[in-house]
Design a protein around this motif. Structure first.
Motif, PDB file in Angstrom:
ATOM      1  N   ARG A  56       0.752  -1.234  -0.006  1.00  0.00           N
ATOM      2  CA  ARG A  56       0.130  -0.171  -0.078  1.00  0.00           C
ATOM      3  C   ARG A  56       0.848   1.156  -0.092  1.00  0.00           C
ATOM      4  O   ARG A  56       0.498   2.009  -0.815  1.00  0.00           O
ATOM      5  CB  ARG A  56      -1.105  -0.036   1.278  1.00  0.00           C
ATOM      6  N   LEU A  57       2.043   1.227   0.839  1.00  0.00           N
ATOM      7  CA  LEU A  57       2.835   2.347   0.838  1.00  0.00           C
ATOM      8  C   LEU A  57       3.340   2.557  -0.700  1.00  0.00           C
ATOM      9  O   LEU A  57       3.463   3.797  -1.020  1.00  0.00           O
ATOM     10  CB  LEU A  57       3.939   2.243   2.069  1.00  0.00           C
ATOM     11  N   GLU A  59       2.555   1.443  -3.520  1.00  0.00           N
ATOM     12  CA  GLU A  59       1.281   2.243  -4.517  1.00  0.00           C
ATOM     13  C   GLU A  59       0.962   3.532  -4.318  1.00  0.00           C
ATOM     14  O   GLU A  59       1.083   4.362  -5.038  1.00  0.00           O
ATOM     15  CB  GLU A  59       0.071   1.518  -4.317  1.00  0.00           C
ATOM     16  N   LYS A  60       0.921   3.958  -2.853  1.00  0.00           N
ATOM     17  CA  LYS A  60       0.548   5.253  -2.578  1.00  0.00           C
ATOM     18  C   LYS A  60       1.532   6.333  -3.222  1.00  0.00           C
ATOM     19  O   LYS A  60       1.237   7.379  -3.524  1.00  0.00           O
ATOM     20  CB  LYS A  60       0.422   5.614  -1.315  1.00  0.00           C
ATOM     21  N   GLU A  61       2.788   5.977  -2.932  1.00  0.00           N
ATOM     22  CA  GLU A  61       4.008   6.789  -3.563  1.00  0.00           C
ATOM     23  C   GLU A  61       4.193   6.692  -4.866  1.00  0.00           C
ATOM     24  O   GLU A  61       4.762   7.621  -5.340  1.00  0.00           O
ATOM     25  CB  GLU A  61       5.322   6.439  -2.556  1.00  0.00           C
ATOM     26  N   ASP A  62       3.552   5.937  -5.575  1.00  0.00           N
ATOM     27  CA  ASP A  62       3.799   5.767  -7.070  1.00  0.00           C
ATOM     28  C   ASP A  62       5.088   5.448  -7.318  1.00  0.00           C
ATOM     29  O   ASP A  62       5.807   6.280  -8.227  1.00  0.00           O
ATOM     30  CB  ASP A  62       3.209   6.879  -7.748  1.00  0.00           C
TER      31      ASP A  62
END
Length: 64
Positions: A56-57, A59-62
């Motif tokens: 998730r981290l 993905e969130k930071e792309d």
């Protein structure tokens, strides 16, 4: 999962890096996501045991 940027942005040989600290797992141990701001490449330091939280981290930071 809690996380925060530490030390702002770092510059290493003309490349700007961001370091994010994440508290991961039941014991809330620190894990670090180091990101190259230009290429969006990243690596983890001390990733602990919670792949779902780390995914998730990332993905969130792309980042890749």
């Amino acid at each position: 999962m809690r996380y925060r940027a530490i030390a702002g942005n770092w510059c290493l040989k003309e490349r700007h890096m961001t370091i994010i600290t994440a508290e991961i797992g039941l014991l809330r141990t620190n894990c670090y996501l180091v990101t190259d701001e230009e290429s969006r490449e990243a690596f983890l330091i001390d990733p602990a045991d919670r792949a779902d939280e780390l995914a998730r981290l990332i993905e969130k930071e792309d980042v890749k």
